[in-house]
Scaffold this motif. Sequence first.
Motif, short mmCIF file in Angstrom:
data_model
loop_
_atom_site.label_atom_id
_atom_site.label_comp_id
_atom_site.label_asym_id
_atom_site.label_seq_id
_atom_site.Cartn_x
_atom_site.Cartn_y
_atom_site.Cartn_z
N ALA A 106 3.07 -15.10 -2.85
CA ALA A 106 4.11 -14.06 -3.56
C ALA A 106 3.09 -12.68 -3.86
CB ALA A 106 4.41 -14.51 -4.78
N SER A 107 1.77 -13.05 -4.47
CA SER A 107 1.15 -11.74 -4.70
C SER A 107 0.64 -10.87 -3.53
CB SER A 107 -0.12 -12.22 -5.45
OG SER A 107 -1.15 -13.14 -4.66
N ALA A 108 0.19 -11.58 -2.27
CA ALA A 108 0.06 -10.95 -1.21
C ALA A 108 1.06 -10.17 -0.53
CB ALA A 108 -0.15 -11.94 -0.20
N ILE A 109 2.37 -10.73 -0.55
CA ILE A 109 3.58 -10.05 -0.24
C ILE A 109 3.74 -8.83 -0.91
CG2 ILE A 109 6.20 -10.35 -0.12
CD1 ILE A 109 5.79 -13.11 0.81
N SER A 110 3.68 -9.06 -2.40
CA SER A 110 3.87 -7.94 -3.39
C SER A 110 3.09 -6.84 -3.12
CB SER A 110 3.58 -8.45 -4.73
OG SER A 110 4.49 -9.53 -5.25
N LEU A 111 1.84 -6.98 -2.50
CA LEU A 111 0.93 -5.94 -1.89
C LEU A 111 1.52 -5.09 -0.80
CD1 LEU A 111 -2.59 -7.61 -2.24
CD2 LEU A 111 -1.73 -5.73 -3.82
N PHE A 112 2.15 -5.83 0.04
CA PHE A 112 2.59 -5.42 1.18
C PHE A 112 3.95 -4.47 0.88
CE2 PHE A 112 0.04 -8.17 3.55
CZ PHE A 112 -0.36 -7.48 4.67
N VAL A 113 4.74 -5.06 -0.12
CA VAL A 113 6.05 -4.26 -0.37
C VAL A 113 5.49 -3.14 -1.29
CG1 VAL A 113 8.08 -4.39 -1.87
CG2 VAL A 113 7.37 -6.49 -0.36
N PHE A 114 4.57 -3.10 -2.06
CA PHE A 114 4.15 -2.04 -2.84
C PHE A 114 3.58 -0.95 -1.92
CE2 PHE A 114 1.12 0.51 -5.05
CZ PHE A 114 1.82 0.83 -6.27
N ARG A 115 3.02 -1.39 -1.06
CA ARG A 115 2.58 -0.03 0.10
C ARG A 115 3.64 0.67 0.75
NH1 ARG A 115 -1.15 0.86 -2.25
NH2 ARG A 115 -0.52 3.06 -1.21
N MET A 116 4.70 -0.36 1.03
CA MET A 116 5.73 0.28 1.69
C MET A 116 6.54 1.09 0.82
SD MET A 116 9.10 -1.84 3.18
CE MET A 116 9.93 -2.08 1.32
N GLU A 117 6.72 0.60 -0.53
CA GLU A 117 7.46 1.46 -1.19
C GLU A 117 6.72 2.74 -1.62
OE1 GLU A 117 10.61 1.06 -2.17
OE2 GLU A 117 10.96 -0.95 -1.34
N ALA A 118 5.46 2.66 -1.68
CA ALA A 118 4.52 3.79 -2.05
C ALA A 118 4.72 4.86 -0.98
CB ALA A 118 3.06 3.73 -1.89
N VAL A 119 5.11 4.48 0.42
CA VAL A 119 5.24 5.36 1.42
C VAL A 119 6.57 6.01 1.73
CG1 VAL A 119 4.89 5.76 4.05
CG2 VAL A 119 2.89 4.56 2.78
N ILE A 120 7.48 5.05 1.52
CA ILE A 120 8.86 4.99 1.73
C ILE A 120 9.37 6.13 0.82
CG2 ILE A 120 10.07 3.48 0.47
CD1 ILE A 120 10.56 3.73 4.21
N VAL A 121 8.67 6.28 -0.11
CA VAL A 121 9.28 7.21 -1.48
C VAL A 121 9.52 8.56 -0.78
CG1 VAL A 121 7.18 7.85 -2.30
CG2 VAL A 121 8.96 7.72 -3.66
N HIS A 122 8.91 9.07 0.31
CA HIS A 122 8.88 10.40 0.81
C HIS A 122 10.11 10.47 1.59
CE1 HIS A 122 4.96 11.58 -0.80
NE2 HIS A 122 4.68 10.36 -0.52
N ARG A 123 10.74 9.34 1.83
CA ARG A 123 11.88 9.35 2.53
C ARG A 123 13.38 9.14 1.77
NH1 ARG A 123 11.08 5.94 8.16
NH2 ARG A 123 12.97 7.01 8.55
N THR A 124 14.24 10.32 2.35
CA THR A 124 15.56 9.97 1.35
C THR A 124 16.42 8.95 1.91
OG1 THR A 124 16.39 11.75 2.79
CG2 THR A 124 15.41 12.27 0.84
N GLU A 125 16.46 8.66 3.06
CA GLU A 125 17.15 7.58 3.77
C GLU A 125 16.87 6.21 3.43
OE1 GLU A 125 14.61 8.55 7.20
OE2 GLU A 125 15.24 9.56 5.42
N GLN A 126 17.73 5.50 3.51
CA GLN A 126 17.44 4.06 2.86
C GLN A 126 17.32 3.18 4.64
OE1 GLN A 126 16.75 1.96 0.40
NE2 GLN A 126 16.70 4.05 -0.85
#
Length: 332
Positions: A106-126
């Motif tokens: 769970a902690s490893a997956i949270s790291l990947f999802v956090f990195r995804m969200e940190a980058v995806i924040v620059h995109r308006t579309e889902q």
Amino acid sequence: MLNETCYFEEPLDFMIIHYIALALSLIVYGISFYVLFFETPKHFSKYRNYLISHIFSGFLLDIVMGVLWKVTIVLPVPIMCSNTFISEYATIVFQLLPVCFAYTGASAISLFVFRMEAVIVHRTEQTFLRKVVKYIQYAFYVSIVLVVIGTVLIYPDLKYQKDYKLKMEKRFGTFKPYMWCDNCFFCNFDSLTFRWFFYVAVVAVVLGGFTGGFAFHVTVQALKSVSSNLTAKTRATHRNYLWSISLAAAVHVICIVLPLLGILQTINFIISLSEFRFFPFILTLVIQEHGAISTVIMFMTNNLLRGALKKMFWCEKLVATVENSGANIIVS
């Protein structure tokens, strides 16, 4: 209480290697926690908390396997025996292992999802894949809950194994006296409950792998699509963080999944190597110490953490990273 016949003499060379490895891993964890708490910049705090949680999962597994359980697999009989100060609770300690593995995943997956969200924040579309990551992540959490429930349900299959041990004795030959004690037990695949638990655990591993893999893919694609909005240094920082946790995650796959498959699914293969007395010891040691190995790789491949280590050991001034120049929110 266990009586004197339940205790056994462990090989001296195994004990020496075990305690050396345990001491080295504790040093690694101590340095890592110190660097993360005191040597990293404040804007790194949010991501740092995820890293601390993940590294702590490895430390917890080290304590459970190396101190509380300290398992010995006595080939040619593939039985797991504990010989510690709480050996009478060996079955309960074993039940902590799936919880530790679930926490690590769970902690490893949270790291990947956090990195995804940190980058995806620059995109308006889902994006569709972003939603897929979230759905699979929720499914993974559900499977973890089922695994934890399963660890409770398999207690009788681990604790009361007289009949199963009689069956195994016919297969592998006469047991030594201590093998009949509760601190020694098999993974009882004759039990429907234990098989159900095992299959659910496999599903959880697969879901975790898909979650991390899709999050990795979305992050890479998002970095490409928003490249015009980010500086070259910012993109490089994101890629560095992503590859660092990817290499650390690879250690988990190699050092947990493969040895567990070796212990649980290929018993005949293990027994065929029973003349090599270090084989089962190495498998358990790899699982136990993988957290420290993963931590070392993460620190060596993450530019900011590597710089923090240099600052601590050589009193160097931590080189300013791209986060300090206006990109704080996207990496921390």
